[in-house]
Design a protein around this motif. Structure first.
Motif, mmCIF file in Angstrom:
data_model
loop_
_atom_site.group_PDB
_atom_site.id
_atom_site.type_symbol
_atom_site.label_atom_id
_atom_site.label_comp_id
_atom_site.label_asym_id
_atom_site.label_seq_id
_atom_site.Cartn_x
_atom_site.Cartn_y
_atom_site.Cartn_z
ATOM 1 N N GLY A 1 0.710 -1.188 0.138
ATOM 2 C CA GLY A 1 -0.012 -0.159 -0.171
ATOM 3 C C GLY A 1 1.223 1.346 -0.099
ATOM 4 N N ALA B 1 2.228 1.946 -3.211
ATOM 5 C CA ALA B 1 1.246 2.124 -4.156
ATOM 6 C C ALA B 1 1.101 4.108 -3.950
ATOM 7 C CB ALA B 1 0.127 1.469 -3.803
ATOM 8 N N ILE C 1 -5.292 -6.844 -8.542
ATOM 9 C CA ILE C 1 -4.672 -5.281 -8.050
ATOM 10 C C ILE C 1 -3.826 -5.648 -6.936
ATOM 11 C CG2 ILE C 1 -5.542 -2.923 -7.275
ATOM 12 C CD1 ILE C 1 -7.361 -3.192 -10.243
ATOM 13 N N ILE C 2 -3.449 -5.288 -6.204
ATOM 14 C CA ILE C 2 -3.224 -5.882 -5.137
ATOM 15 C C ILE C 2 -3.408 -4.595 -4.334
ATOM 16 C CG2 ILE C 2 -1.079 -6.453 -3.278
ATOM 17 C CD1 ILE C 2 -1.574 -8.651 -4.955
ATOM 18 N N ALA C 3 -2.934 -3.502 -4.142
ATOM 19 C CA ALA C 3 -2.866 -1.930 -3.703
ATOM 20 C C ALA C 3 -2.632 -1.313 -5.331
ATOM 21 C CB ALA C 3 -1.793 -1.561 -2.771
ATOM 22 N N ASP C 4 -4.132 -0.719 -5.568
ATOM 23 C CA ASP C 4 -3.988 0.535 -6.974
ATOM 24 C C ASP C 4 -3.000 1.263 -6.568
ATOM 25 O OD1 ASP C 4 -5.340 1.042 -8.997
ATOM 26 O OD2 ASP C 4 -6.799 2.435 -8.251
ATOM 27 N N THR D 1 -4.241 4.981 -2.056
ATOM 28 C CA THR D 1 -4.591 4.117 -3.017
ATOM 29 C C THR D 1 -5.472 2.965 -2.087
ATOM 30 O OG1 THR D 1 -3.103 1.338 -2.900
ATOM 31 C CG2 THR D 1 -2.506 2.755 -0.809
ATOM 32 N N VAL D 2 -6.424 1.842 -2.395
ATOM 33 C CA VAL D 2 -6.910 1.211 -3.109
ATOM 34 C C VAL D 2 -6.159 -0.205 -2.844
ATOM 35 C CG1 VAL D 2 -9.509 0.586 -2.976
ATOM 36 C CG2 VAL D 2 -8.931 2.396 -3.871
ATOM 37 N N ILE D 3 -6.467 -0.803 -1.601
ATOM 38 C CA ILE D 3 -5.371 -1.919 -1.077
ATOM 39 C C ILE D 3 -5.964 -3.024 -1.108
ATOM 40 C CG2 ILE D 3 -4.167 -3.199 0.858
ATOM 41 C CD1 ILE D 3 -3.187 -0.558 2.150
ATOM 42 N N TYR D 4 -6.718 -4.408 -1.712
ATOM 43 C CA TYR D 4 -6.712 -5.412 -2.142
ATOM 44 C C TYR D 4 -6.585 -6.272 -0.783
ATOM 45 C CZ TYR D 4 -10.223 -2.835 -5.026
ATOM 46 O OH TYR D 4 -10.770 -2.519 -6.150
ATOM 47 N N GLU D 5 -5.353 -6.738 -1.131
ATOM 48 C CA GLU D 5 -4.218 -7.209 -0.958
ATOM 49 C C GLU D 5 -4.124 -6.561 0.788
ATOM 50 O OE1 GLU D 5 -4.046 -10.314 -2.586
ATOM 51 O OE2 GLU D 5 -3.369 -11.245 -0.228
#
Lengths: 384, 350, 142
Positions: free
Chosen positions: A142, A145, A195-198, C62-66
């Motif tokens: 994050g 990112a 997507i891991i952390a856009d 950021t947009v964190i998915y993991e």
């Protein structure tokens, strides 16, 4: 000044070694390095970052060294996140320079696949400031990112342009038998992956894997006793620490401690960046790979990706960067990574790297970093 | 005894709303029932909201309007029936966030939807007796309802906060108060049980109506007033219908009640319910000299009836913080599944 | 019972977390957050506490998915790097926001939220998130 030689190296292929524990991994590479050098070390430095979280094991230096038949030695454990390896090398170098030890085994080892990935990500977020970053749900990816989005906007660099990095890394790794991922990819793959952390996708981050690497360093006095003289030596090792927090950095698209340590290491070695033949640098993420190129003086700010698309830094160029495939594709077993980098550059200088081999390189550089630049080791390695 | 009143007030309603029809559809409830209850939408607290965070938002708005230093507050009373901690005060968290600590009283009160109302009585008494300069009273809930229960059509998230102090600084001066309670088990939640249960029709006549009427008639008798002497009447709002019915029985015209209705658009915020209605009347229609009746109700059961006289300090304070209507218009409609996730109706193992 | 959050550390950090208390360097005048014992810009140890402004802009996000273990039920987690009105930067969750509203430069303000749920038995971790400033319900623009 006395020289510090690399007497032996040992590497595991990075991957999911479900059958092996942290000691098994350390044992294999230590034995390789010891056998190659032909001597037993009188000190051991264990480089590991997540063992006290993921294996719930402390007292690691004692545990590992005694388990692999190195009891009764001086033994330390070094933890500096994914910069542990460089820090361990720095301590070994210091012990040898001071002639407190005459041979030191540095073992980097990390076991990251004992739990599902969200547990590993939680452990990795401890590389950040826990109470003021990780506490709020920020992960290491994050934070990377945040930097990547800022960088792409500030320098108007497109998604496809930055994708040059993982594409090249995967190509290099496809030739490296020690690499975790030996599959080539395209820019489309990068853009279209999970997507891991856009804006970071799966191909912008280093994979989770187990790994171990060892180097056996010997001082000049001791080196005379070796039957085969080591071909490469550690010229300069510089290690600096910095704040962990991105919020405290004046420029969000910069890794100032990379610039500081690279400049200082080159100055101490009486070299310019243009003299370097091979580099292994810390591309824990696409964005850190690009930023390190810029901070090392190999690209103008915001231009690294475009130099890649012009064909720079690949096999045959000077410098050649991450012929191993880098953290992106060789893998990033956190505490072991810096030791991999040193071992790989040593193998390149010896002409013995089993993947893409540089053509008669003389001077190599390792840039090993923790987190997003909270500490950096810059290490100049040369041929005798 | 000092004369006392309201020196600041603040509302908070979360961003998210679910249409009551969506809940009815989900559980096979006749949509007519939703209409009969006078309900359109209810407010839903986000994943990171609870009674404490809602209370903090409302209290910050109240502080902005009161224009006093936080550390001049001598009591923080937090009325809620959705305490994040069963044991550990919510009031201390609010007091710490706002900078009221350490020299203050602070406690959580529980009396179903009437706890904050009793907090108001206590705070007024403390200021009247000269023991504190100002008191902060919060009514906030993330109201629970068993999924599929008719209660789910109304139970919502939101809150209101009032700062009480000397009448010289007040926007509304307390004229009198009368309380009416009995042991009536119309609605309850047992220890360790996630949702409240209720006696359906039993929550009406013997509970809501009996107690509010008892309190309001008691107040009017005490002060020698009749419904005609009041410009606005605010009652607890379990749905859109009950406040109008109780008003009619007491002799208050619809026009005096309708300006306070928040529940049809935001749901029943339990401890915030009547207090949000009071805030809305102060913000939208009250004028200096107006007399306002406020009658919260809590199951179990009891009601307080307060009479306030509005002062000329009201106008300047209105604009110092967002209003109830500002919050009502600031909304995002969500689906039942989003609502279920936000209110953690889906149990995941973690 | 697993102790996911330390009650002691939640307590120790409550003031900087609840009230956005950072540090001002008496030598170079710069503000910083989280509070340190030496100025990250000039190294001076002569610092004082300062209450930072509660509004600013999103400098990057950021947009964190993991996500980490404790955030699975909140995924995706939106994290912003907020530049407060005095220039101090803060890392915080961005809340009450749809992904398509997010942009660099978006004005945001602090809101007190439940940051860490811990586990069913342990303490709750509260702190500040930031939300887009929607003019009619903003605390800082009114």
């Amino acid at each position: 000044m006395s020289k510090i030689y690399i007497g032996g190296v040992g590497l595991n292929r990075v991957g999911r070694h479900f059958k092996k524990d942290i000691v098994d991994l350390a044992y294999e590479v230590s034995l390789e390095a010891i056998n190659e050098a032909g001597i037993e070390p009188d000190a051991v430095i264990i480089s590991n970052s997540l063992g006290n979280v993921l294996q719930k094991q402390n007292n690691l230096a004692q545990y590992i060294s005694s388990s692999i038949g190195l009891r009764g030695k001086t033994a330390y454990h070094v933890e500096a996140g994914d910069g542990s390896g460089g820090a361990a090398i720095h301590i070994a170098y210091t012990l040898l320079k001071a002639k407190i030890a005459s041979s030191v085994l540095v073992v980097g080892v990390e076991k990251m696949t004992d739990y599902p990935s969200h547990v590993t990500h939680t452990a990795l977020s401890q590389l950040l400031n826990y109470e003021y970053e990780a506490y709020y749900g920020a992960t290491l990816s994050g934070i990377a990112a945040l930097i990547m989005r800022y960088y792409m906007k500030k320098y108007e660099v497109s998604r496809d342009a930055v994708s040059e990095w993982p594409v090249l890394m995967h190509y290099n790794a496809s030739k490296n038998p020690y690499a975790q991922i030996r599959k080539t990819i395209t820019k489309e793959n990068v853009k279209e992956s999970q997507i891991i952390a856009d804006p970071l996708t799966l191909f912008d981050i280093s994979p989770i894997g187990d790994g171990a690497a060892a180097v056996l360093l010997v001082g000049e006095d001791y080196e005379h006793q070796l039957e085969e003289k080591p071909e490469v030596f550690l010229d300069t090792v510089v290690h600096h620490a910095y704040e962990l927090e991105l919020t405290l950095r004046e420029d969000l698209a910069a890794l100032p401690t990379v610039r500081e340590t690279v400049d200082l290491a080159l100055k101490k070695a009486n070299l310019r960046i243009q003299d370097i033949d091979v580099i292994e640098l810390h591309d824990s993420f696409t964005i850190t790979g690009l930023l390190i190129l810029e901070e090392a003086g190999l690209a103008e700010r915001g231009r690294a990706a475009y130099l890649l698309s012009d064909g720079r830094f690949r096999h045959g160029d000077k410098p050649e960067v991450n012929l191993s495939g880098g953290l992106k594709a060789r893998g990033n077993p956190i505490g072991a990574t810096g030791v991999y980098q040193v071992a790989e550059v040593a193998m390149q200088l010896r002409g013995a790297f089993p993947g893409l081999q540089s053509n008669s390189p003389e001077i190599g550089l390792v840039i090993n970093m923790s987190g997003i630049g909270s500490s950096v080791s810059s290490i100049v390695i040369r041929k005798r | 005894m000092k004369s006392v009143g309201i020196v600041g007030w603040g509302a908070y309603i979360p961003l998210y709303r679910i249409a009551v029809d969506e809940i009815a559809k989900m559980w096979g409830i006749d949509p007519f029932l939703a209409k009969a209850l006078g309900m359109y939408e209810k407010a839903v607290g986000g994943l990171d909201e609870d009674a404490v965070t809602i209370g903090v938002e409302a209290a910050m708005n109240a502080l902005q309007r009161a224009k006093i230093k936080p550390d001049s507050i001598g009591a923080v009373f937090f009325g809620t029936e959705s305490k994040p901690y069963a044991v550990k005060p919510s009031a201390t968290i609010v007091a710490e966030v706002l900078g009221i600590t350490p020299n203050t009283m602070a406690s959580d009160l529980e009396f179903a939807c009437r706890a904050a109302s009793e907090g108001l009585r206590a705070a007024f008494a403390l200021v009247e007796s000269g023991q504190i300069d100002y008191g902060l009273v919060i009514g906030a809930d993330t109201a629970q309802a068993n999924p599929g229960d008719v209660l789910e059509l109304t139970a919502s998230s939101g809150g209101a906060a009032f700062i009480v102090g000397p009448s010289s600084e007040s926007v509304a001066i307390l004229e009198g108060v009368f309380t009416f309670i009995t042991d009536t088990p119309d609605f309850w939640r047992r220890e360790g049980v996630p949702y409240p249960f209720h006696g359906e029709g039993f929550t009406g006549d013997p509970a809501y109506f009996h107690h509010i009427i008892g309190a309001v008639e008691g107040l009017m008798k005490k002060l020698g007033l009749s419904p005609n002497d009041f410009d606005y009447a605010i009652f607890h709002q379990p749905n859109g219908k009950f406040p109008l019915v109780v008003g009619k029985r007491l002799g208050f015209s619809r026009e005096k009640i309708i300006p306070s209705l928040v529940t049809p658009y935001a749901g029943n915020t339990y401890n915030g319910s009547a207090l949000l209605g009071f805030a809305r009347v102060l913000e939208n229609v009250a004028k200096p000299g107006d007399r306002i009746l406020v009658a919260p109700f809590g199951s179990g059961a009891g009601s307080d009836a307060f009479s306030f006289i509005v002062t000329d300090k009201l106008e300047e304070r209105k604009k110092l913080a967002p209003t109830v209507d500002d919050y009502l218009s600031n909304k995002k409609i969500i689906s039942y599944s989003e609502y279920a996730r936000m209110r953690q109706l889906i149990k995941i193992v973690r | 019972m697993v102790w996911k959050l330390s009650p002691v550390s939640v307590w120790r950090h409550r003031i900087p977390r609840y009230r956005l208390i950072g540090k001002e360097c008496k030598k170079c005048g710069k503000h910083h957050y989280p509070p340190k014992l030496a100025c990250p810009y000039c190294g001076s140890r002569d610092l004082k506490n300062i209450e930072l402004p509660r509004s600013g802009i999103i400098e990057t996000y950021t947009v964190i998915y993991e996500v980490g273990e404790e955030f699975r039920h909140k995924a995706p987690v939106v994290i912003g790097l907020v530049k407060l009105d005095d220039g101090t930067r803060v890392i915080a969750p961005i809340t009450d926001v749809a992904e398509d509203e997010l942009e660099i430069g978006l004005r945001v303000e602090a809101t007190f939220r439940r940051i860490r749920d811990g586990d069913h038995f342990g303490v709750i971790g509260y702190g500040l998130s930031f939300r887009p400033i929607r003019t009619n319900v903003s605390k800082t623009s009114s």
